[in-house]
Design an enzyme around this catalytic site. Structure first.
Site, PDB file in Angstrom:
ATOM      1  N   PRO A  67       0.621  -1.308   0.225  1.00  0.00           N
ATOM      2  CA  PRO A  67      -0.024   0.013   0.064  1.00  0.00           C
ATOM      3  C   PRO A  67       0.566   1.051   0.057  1.00  0.00           C
ATOM      4  O   PRO A  67       0.087   2.469  -0.187  1.00  0.00           O
ATOM      5  CB  PRO A  67      -0.905  -0.141   1.256  1.00  0.00           C
ATOM      6  CG  PRO A  67       0.055  -1.173   2.142  1.00  0.00           C
ATOM      7  CD  PRO A  67       0.379  -1.914   1.222  1.00  0.00           C
ATOM      8  N   THR A  97       1.686   0.918  -6.617  1.00  0.00           N
ATOM      9  CA  THR A  97       1.885   2.267  -7.323  1.00  0.00           C
ATOM     10  C   THR A  97       2.530   3.153  -6.551  1.00  0.00           C
ATOM     11  O   THR A  97       2.282   3.589  -5.193  1.00  0.00           O
ATOM     12  CB  THR A  97       0.367   2.859  -7.423  1.00  0.00           C
ATOM     13  OG1 THR A  97      -0.483   2.155  -8.215  1.00  0.00           O
ATOM     14  CG2 THR A  97       0.306   4.232  -7.873  1.00  0.00           C
ATOM     15  N   LYS A 172       0.636   5.335 -14.770  1.00  0.00           N
ATOM     16  CA  LYS A 172      -0.264   4.750 -13.760  1.00  0.00           C
ATOM     17  C   LYS A 172      -0.961   5.921 -12.952  1.00  0.00           C
ATOM     18  O   LYS A 172      -2.180   5.844 -12.818  1.00  0.00           O
ATOM     19  CB  LYS A 172       0.299   3.676 -12.915  1.00  0.00           C
ATOM     20  CG  LYS A 172      -0.396   3.465 -11.604  1.00  0.00           C
ATOM     21  CD  LYS A 172      -1.712   2.613 -12.117  1.00  0.00           C
ATOM     22  CE  LYS A 172      -2.811   2.268 -10.906  1.00  0.00           C
ATOM     23  NZ  LYS A 172      -2.084   1.301 -10.016  1.00  0.00           N
ATOM     24  N   LYS A 240      -2.939   9.217  -1.654  1.00  0.00           N
ATOM     25  CA  LYS A 240      -1.654   8.937  -2.087  1.00  0.00           C
ATOM     26  C   LYS A 240      -1.322   9.206  -3.561  1.00  0.00           C
ATOM     27  O   LYS A 240      -0.411   9.992  -3.865  1.00  0.00           O
ATOM     28  CB  LYS A 240      -1.406   7.581  -1.482  1.00  0.00           C
ATOM     29  CG  LYS A 240       0.150   7.046  -1.752  1.00  0.00           C
ATOM     30  CD  LYS A 240       0.309   5.823  -1.998  1.00  0.00           C
ATOM     31  CE  LYS A 240      -0.295   5.303  -3.161  1.00  0.00           C
ATOM     32  NZ  LYS A 240      -0.082   3.677  -3.383  1.00  0.00           N
TER      33      LYS A 240
END
Length: 303
Positions: A67, A97, A172, A240
């Site tokens: 995460p 990510t 992304k 985030k």
């Protein structure tokens, strides 16, 4: 199928990605801090490892789906992390990510231990990961991409090679930025339809068939209308990723007015509903402000 893979991080997304590898016949060793998440995969043929180090020692490549950059670094470089067990010549495939800077920095740390890195973030939603049809965006050396392409194809539908390390992270984040902007837009559209006296099921279907349609409307629009908001993606993760997007805007000199407004809206939603709330619940800010909800019968609680 001779390649042995380790998979670390069996959350909402990772459990499905690892499951696709198992389903395709790969040898997969798994680990998560919550062992209960591994049980369904072990029943289907995966092997449980008691630690990250033990997992890394037994495989040719380690895949992580975690995460945050801080957790990725801890799993990679900790005293009993990936680099303490993976043999030189092995591969680390990061499906989390991360920011481009984090990718490049962690790749350099891995390279000092003789480990090559491939980034492979995914996009399209947890429901598409469950079906093995999620989009995979890879970054890294082309030969390394080719070596692991069969595994990427087992986990995903469309597979893209975006260029050298760090480029997959950029695109992304861009796709996620668009998704969050579209989420606010579909909430406003549905509320405008309701207040204008349009049946919400009709509104959903008409928008879906129109030039105003989006992937987010077709998917997250359904769980908004159901009232579950359950897209298996949290407010914390949305904030985030939007933070990464604003960082790229600053670095590349691109003003991001819509993304900036969207981030502030998500920060407000996170402070209202909590960081663990589903990201689609950002639309509830509008429901609360107007004093009515966006509900229609027949829509699923989860995709």
């Amino acid at each position: 199928m001779d390649m042995r893979y380790g998979f670390i991080g069996l959350g909402h997304l990772g459990q499905h990605l690892a499951g696709s590898l198992v389903r395709a016949g790969f040898s997969v060793i798994i680990h998560d801090r919550d062992k209960s998440r591994a049980e369904p995969l072990v029943e289907r043929g995966a092997t449980w490892a008691e630690s990250v180090q033990a997992l890394a020692h037994e495989v040719d490549a380690v895949i992580t789906c975690l995460p945050s950059p801080a957790i990725s670094q801890a799993v990679l470089t900790g005293p009993e992390g990936v680099l303490s067990g993976l043999k030189p010549g092995g591969t680390w495939i990061e499906m989390s990510t991360l920011d481009q800077t984090d990718i490049e920095r962690l790749a350099a740390i891995a390279a000092e231990k003789g480990i090559r890195m491939l980034e492979a973030p995914v996009t399209g939603g947890v429901h598409r990961a469950a079906a093995g049809d999620i989009t995979v965006i890879a970054g890294g050396d082309r030969d390394l991409f080719d070596i692991h392409l069969p595994a990427l194809q087992a986990m995903g539908g469309q597979i893209f090679h975006a260029g050298p390390l760090g480029k997959a992270a950029v695109i992304k984040v861009i796709t996620n930025m668009l998704a969050f902007i579209h989420l606010l837009a579909t909430g406003e559209a549905l509320m405008l339809a309701k207040m204008g006296g349009i049946d919400l099921t009709d509104a959903f279907n008409i928008i879906k068939a129109s030039s105003g349609n989006s992937f987010v409307h077709e998917t997250e629009g359904q769980v908004i209308l159901n009232g579950s908001y359950n897209i298996n993606f949290t407010m914390d993760l949305a904030c985030k990723d939007l933070g990464f997007a604003l960082g790229f805007g600053k670095t590349f000199g691109v003003p991001l007015d819509l993304a900036s407004h969207t981030l502030q809206t998500f920060i407000r939603a996170r402070s209202t509903y909590g960081g663990d709330a589903w990201s689609s619940k950002v639309v509830k800010l509008l429901e609360d402000a107007v004093g009515t909800d966006l509900r229609a019968p027949g829509f699923p609680s989860e995709l």
